[in-house]
Scaffold this motif. Structure first.
Motif, PDB file in Angstrom:
ATOM      1  N   LYS A  95       0.838  -1.214   0.000  1.00 36.05           N
ATOM      2  CA  LYS A  95       0.000   0.000   0.000  1.00 36.05           C
ATOM      3  C   LYS A  95       0.869   1.259   0.000  1.00 36.05           C
ATOM      4  O   LYS A  95       0.554   2.241  -0.679  1.00 36.05           O
ATOM      5  CB  LYS A  95      -0.934  -0.001   1.197  1.00 36.05           C
ATOM      6  N   LEU A  96       1.963   1.221   0.762  1.00 38.01           N
ATOM      7  CA  LEU A  96       2.863   2.371   0.797  1.00 38.01           C
ATOM      8  C   LEU A  96       3.554   2.565  -0.550  1.00 38.01           C
ATOM      9  O   LEU A  96       3.737   3.699  -1.016  1.00 38.01           O
ATOM     10  CB  LEU A  96       3.903   2.215   1.909  1.00 38.01           C
ATOM     11  N   HIS A  97       3.906   1.464  -1.182  1.00 44.73           N
ATOM     12  CA  HIS A  97       4.519   1.540  -2.513  1.00 44.73           C
ATOM     13  C   HIS A  97       3.546   2.155  -3.516  1.00 44.73           C
ATOM     14  O   HIS A  97       3.915   3.029  -4.311  1.00 44.73           O
ATOM     15  CB  HIS A  97       4.968   0.151  -2.983  1.00 44.73           C
ATOM     16  N   ALA A  98       2.296   1.723  -3.463  1.00 46.00           N
ATOM     17  CA  ALA A  98       1.271   2.268  -4.361  1.00 46.00           C
ATOM     18  C   ALA A  98       1.090   3.770  -4.102  1.00 46.00           C
ATOM     19  O   ALA A  98       0.960   4.563  -5.044  1.00 46.00           O
ATOM     20  CB  ALA A  98      -0.049   1.525  -4.172  1.00 46.00           C
ATOM     21  N   TYR A  99       1.105   4.154  -2.840  1.00 50.19           N
ATOM     22  CA  TYR A  99       0.953   5.567  -2.475  1.00 50.19           C
ATOM     23  C   TYR A  99       2.151   6.374  -2.993  1.00 50.19           C
ATOM     24  O   TYR A  99       1.970   7.438  -3.599  1.00 50.19           O
ATOM     25  CB  TYR A  99       0.825   5.702  -0.959  1.00 50.19           C
ATOM     26  N   ALA A 100       3.355   5.870  -2.794  1.00 49.31           N
ATOM     27  CA  ALA A 100       4.551   6.559  -3.273  1.00 49.31           C
ATOM     28  C   ALA A 100       4.525   6.671  -4.793  1.00 49.31           C
ATOM     29  O   ALA A 100       4.930   7.699  -5.358  1.00 49.31           O
ATOM     30  CB  ALA A 100       5.807   5.829  -2.810  1.00 49.31           C
ATOM     31  N   TYR A 101       4.027   5.639  -5.454  1.00 49.11           N
ATOM     32  CA  TYR A 101       3.942   5.668  -6.909  1.00 49.11           C
ATOM     33  C   TYR A 101       3.004   6.778  -7.385  1.00 49.11           C
ATOM     34  O   TYR A 101       3.264   7.429  -8.392  1.00 49.11           O
ATOM     35  CB  TYR A 101       3.496   4.318  -7.471  1.00 49.11           C
ATOM     36  N   THR A 102       1.902   7.006  -6.667  1.00 46.41           N
ATOM     37  CA  THR A 102       0.973   8.075  -7.069  1.00 46.41           C
ATOM     38  C   THR A 102       1.644   9.447  -6.984  1.00 46.41           C
ATOM     39  O   THR A 102       1.275  10.359  -7.712  1.00 46.41           O
ATOM     40  CB  THR A 102      -0.306   8.093  -6.203  1.00 46.41           C
ATOM     41  N   ILE A 103       2.637   9.572  -6.127  1.00 44.38           N
ATOM     42  CA  ILE A 103       3.350  10.852  -5.993  1.00 44.38           C
ATOM     43  C   ILE A 103       4.466  10.959  -7.024  1.00 44.38           C
ATOM     44  O   ILE A 103       4.617  11.985  -7.692  1.00 44.38           O
ATOM     45  CB  ILE A 103       3.938  11.007  -4.565  1.00 44.38           C
ATOM     46  N   LEU A 104       5.260   9.907  -7.179  1.00 48.69           N
ATOM     47  CA  LEU A 104       6.475   9.956  -8.000  1.00 48.69           C
ATOM     48  C   LEU A 104       6.279   9.501  -9.441  1.00 48.69           C
ATOM     49  O   LEU A 104       7.070   9.842 -10.314  1.00 48.69           O
ATOM     50  CB  LEU A 104       7.577   9.115  -7.352  1.00 48.69           C
ATOM     51  N   ARG A 105       5.284   8.661  -9.687  1.00 48.93           N
ATOM     52  CA  ARG A 105       5.013   8.111 -11.019  1.00 48.93           C
ATOM     53  C   ARG A 105       6.203   7.323 -11.573  1.00 48.93           C
ATOM     54  O   ARG A 105       6.489   7.357 -12.763  1.00 48.93           O
ATOM     55  CB  ARG A 105       4.636   9.220 -12.001  1.00 48.93           C
ATOM     56  N   ASP A 106       6.924   6.646 -10.678  1.00 51.36           N
ATOM     57  CA  ASP A 106       8.050   5.816 -11.089  1.00 51.36           C
ATOM     58  C   ASP A 106       8.153   4.656 -10.108  1.00 51.36           C
ATOM     59  O   ASP A 106       8.294   4.873  -8.908  1.00 51.36           O
ATOM     60  CB  ASP A 106       9.345   6.632 -11.085  1.00 51.36           C
ATOM     61  N   GLU A 107       8.071   3.432 -10.640  1.00 51.34           N
ATOM     62  CA  GLU A 107       8.080   2.227  -9.803  1.00 51.34           C
ATOM     63  C   GLU A 107       9.328   2.131  -8.928  1.00 51.34           C
ATOM     64  O   GLU A 107       9.245   1.894  -7.732  1.00 51.34           O
ATOM     65  CB  GLU A 107       7.989   0.962 -10.675  1.00 51.34           C
ATOM     66  N   LEU A 108      10.480   2.283  -9.556  1.00 55.45           N
ATOM     67  CA  LEU A 108      11.734   2.124  -8.821  1.00 55.45           C
ATOM     68  C   LEU A 108      11.938   3.207  -7.767  1.00 55.45           C
ATOM     69  O   LEU A 108      12.381   2.916  -6.648  1.00 55.45           O
ATOM     70  CB  LEU A 108      12.924   2.092  -9.782  1.00 55.45           C
ATOM     71  N   ASP A 109      11.615   4.439  -8.117  1.00 53.27           N
ATOM     72  CA  ASP A 109      11.743   5.527  -7.139  1.00 53.27           C
ATOM     73  C   ASP A 109      10.774   5.320  -5.976  1.00 53.27           C
ATOM     74  O   ASP A 109      11.132   5.546  -4.811  1.00 53.27           O
ATOM     75  CB  ASP A 109      11.487   6.883  -7.798  1.00 53.27           C
ATOM     76  N   ALA A 110       9.558   4.878  -6.288  1.00 56.74           N
ATOM     77  CA  ALA A 110       8.569   4.616  -5.233  1.00 56.74           C
ATOM     78  C   ALA A 110       9.072   3.517  -4.304  1.00 56.74           C
ATOM     79  O   ALA A 110       8.987   3.624  -3.072  1.00 56.74           O
ATOM     80  CB  ALA A 110       7.222   4.232  -5.852  1.00 56.74           C
ATOM     81  N   GLU A 111       9.601   2.461  -4.884  1.00 53.14           N
ATOM     82  CA  GLU A 111      10.151   1.364  -4.093  1.00 53.14           C
ATOM     83  C   GLU A 111      11.284   1.863  -3.193  1.00 53.14           C
ATOM     84  O   GLU A 111      11.349   1.525  -2.006  1.00 53.14           O
ATOM     85  CB  GLU A 111      10.664   0.273  -5.038  1.00 53.14           C
ATOM     86  N   GLU A 112      12.147   2.669  -3.760  1.00 52.97           N
ATOM     87  CA  GLU A 112      13.284   3.231  -3.005  1.00 52.97           C
ATOM     88  C   GLU A 112      12.805   4.077  -1.822  1.00 52.97           C
ATOM     89  O   GLU A 112      13.349   3.971  -0.711  1.00 52.97           O
ATOM     90  CB  GLU A 112      14.161   4.070  -3.942  1.00 52.97           C
ATOM     91  N   MET A 113      11.775   4.883  -2.031  1.00 56.64           N
ATOM     92  CA  MET A 113      11.283   5.756  -0.955  1.00 56.64           C
ATOM     93  C   MET A 113      10.690   4.935   0.194  1.00 56.64           C
ATOM     94  O   MET A 113      10.938   5.217   1.367  1.00 56.64           O
ATOM     95  CB  MET A 113      10.233   6.741  -1.484  1.00 56.64           C
ATOM     96  N   VAL A 114       9.927   3.922  -0.142  1.00 57.25           N
ATOM     97  CA  VAL A 114       9.335   3.070   0.894  1.00 57.25           C
ATOM     98  C   VAL A 114      10.432   2.327   1.652  1.00 57.25           C
ATOM     99  O   VAL A 114      10.409   2.238   2.888  1.00 57.25           O
ATOM    100  CB  VAL A 114       8.300   2.088   0.295  1.00 57.25           C
ATOM    101  N   GLN A 115      11.404   1.822   0.929  1.00 56.55           N
ATOM    102  CA  GLN A 115      12.514   1.137   1.587  1.00 56.55           C
ATOM    103  C   GLN A 115      13.280   2.087   2.504  1.00 56.55           C
ATOM    104  O   GLN A 115      13.698   1.697   3.595  1.00 56.55           O
ATOM    105  CB  GLN A 115      13.448   0.520   0.547  1.00 56.55           C
ATOM    106  N   GLN A 116      13.447   3.330   2.059  1.00 57.40           N
ATOM    107  CA  GLN A 116      14.121   4.320   2.901  1.00 57.40           C
ATOM    108  C   GLN A 116      13.356   4.556   4.206  1.00 57.40           C
ATOM    109  O   GLN A 116      13.960   4.654   5.276  1.00 57.40           O
ATOM    110  CB  GLN A 116      14.274   5.660   2.164  1.00 57.40           C
ATOM    111  N   VAL A 117      12.050   4.637   4.106  1.00 55.61           N
ATOM    112  CA  VAL A 117      11.226   4.845   5.311  1.00 55.61           C
ATOM    113  C   VAL A 117      11.394   3.660   6.268  1.00 55.61           C
ATOM    114  O   VAL A 117      11.610   3.856   7.470  1.00 55.61           O
ATOM    115  CB  VAL A 117       9.740   5.057   4.942  1.00 55.61           C
ATOM    116  N   PHE A 118      11.314   2.468   5.739  1.00 57.17           N
ATOM    117  CA  PHE A 118      11.465   1.296   6.610  1.00 57.17           C
ATOM    118  C   PHE A 118      12.890   1.192   7.170  1.00 57.17           C
ATOM    119  O   PHE A 118      13.071   0.786   8.320  1.00 57.17           O
ATOM    120  CB  PHE A 118      11.060   0.007   5.883  1.00 57.17           C
ATOM    121  N   LEU A 119      13.861   1.560   6.381  1.00 52.96           N
ATOM    122  CA  LEU A 119      15.241   1.544   6.866  1.00 52.96           C
ATOM    123  C   LEU A 119      15.408   2.519   8.041  1.00 52.96           C
ATOM    124  O   LEU A 119      15.997   2.169   9.078  1.00 52.96           O
ATOM    125  CB  LEU A 119      16.215   1.904   5.736  1.00 52.96           C
TER     126      LEU A 119
END
Length: 179
Positions: free
Chosen positions: A19-43
């Protein structure tokens, strides 16, 4: 609302990641960047070990953290782009400047060669007019000749120089106006 120690970090990750990845994707419109942002938050959540300290909803905290991480990423990307454009602009100017300097040096050599080829009186009158900025009357007085002779010699000098430098001046004008 989660109670302390109710869920492990892994459980929270599995429960919220998609769900967080999907939310990040709606902001960034890029799968890899969205994944990176969610991973950064969890890290950051893992490094700070704050899961058990959260008094409010972990879900709300994670969404806010992903939102902020995405905004920071966009801001950083914008700054990076501006910097890259600045570097490209400066490099373009640095590349162009030596080329212009070389062309100007060549033009100076061509002009000197063309001036050397002028008849002596013609060259003297041209140099007094163009380089010492004397008026025709002042040149005539200095050389003890008539103003009409100065005018004729200047016309002759300009005609000869124009013919000798025409090809080069067209090239020079093209070079400078294309940049």
């Amino acid at each position: 609302m989660y109670k302390k120690d109710e869920f492990s970090f892994e459980d929270i990750f599995k429960m919220h990641y998609k769900k967080l990845h999907a939310y990040a994707y709606t902001i960034l419109r890029d799968e890899l960047d969205a994944e990176e942002m969610v991973q950064q938050v969890f890290l950051k959540l893992w490094e700070r070990n704050v899961i058990n300290e959260l008094s409010s909803s972990i879900s709300a905290y994670l969404y806010r953290a992903v939102h902020n991480e995405c905004l920071n990423f966009i801001k950083h990307r914008s700054i990076k782009l501006k910097h890259q454009l600045h570097v490209v602009y400066n490099m373009k100017n640095e590349v162009q400047q030596p080329s212009k300097n070389i062309l100007l040096k060549e033009l100076e050599q061509k002009i000197n060669a063309a001036l050397t080829d002028l008849p002596e009186q013609c060259r003297t009158i041209f140099q007094l007019s163009r380089f010492e900025e004397l008026k025709y009357r002042e040149i005539a007085e200095k050389l003890n000749i008539s103003v009409k002779t100065v005018e004729n010699q200047m016309g002759k000098a300009l005609k000869i120089l124009r013919l000798k430098l025409i090809d080069y001046l067209v090239l020079l004008a093209t070079f400078f106006f294309n940049y």
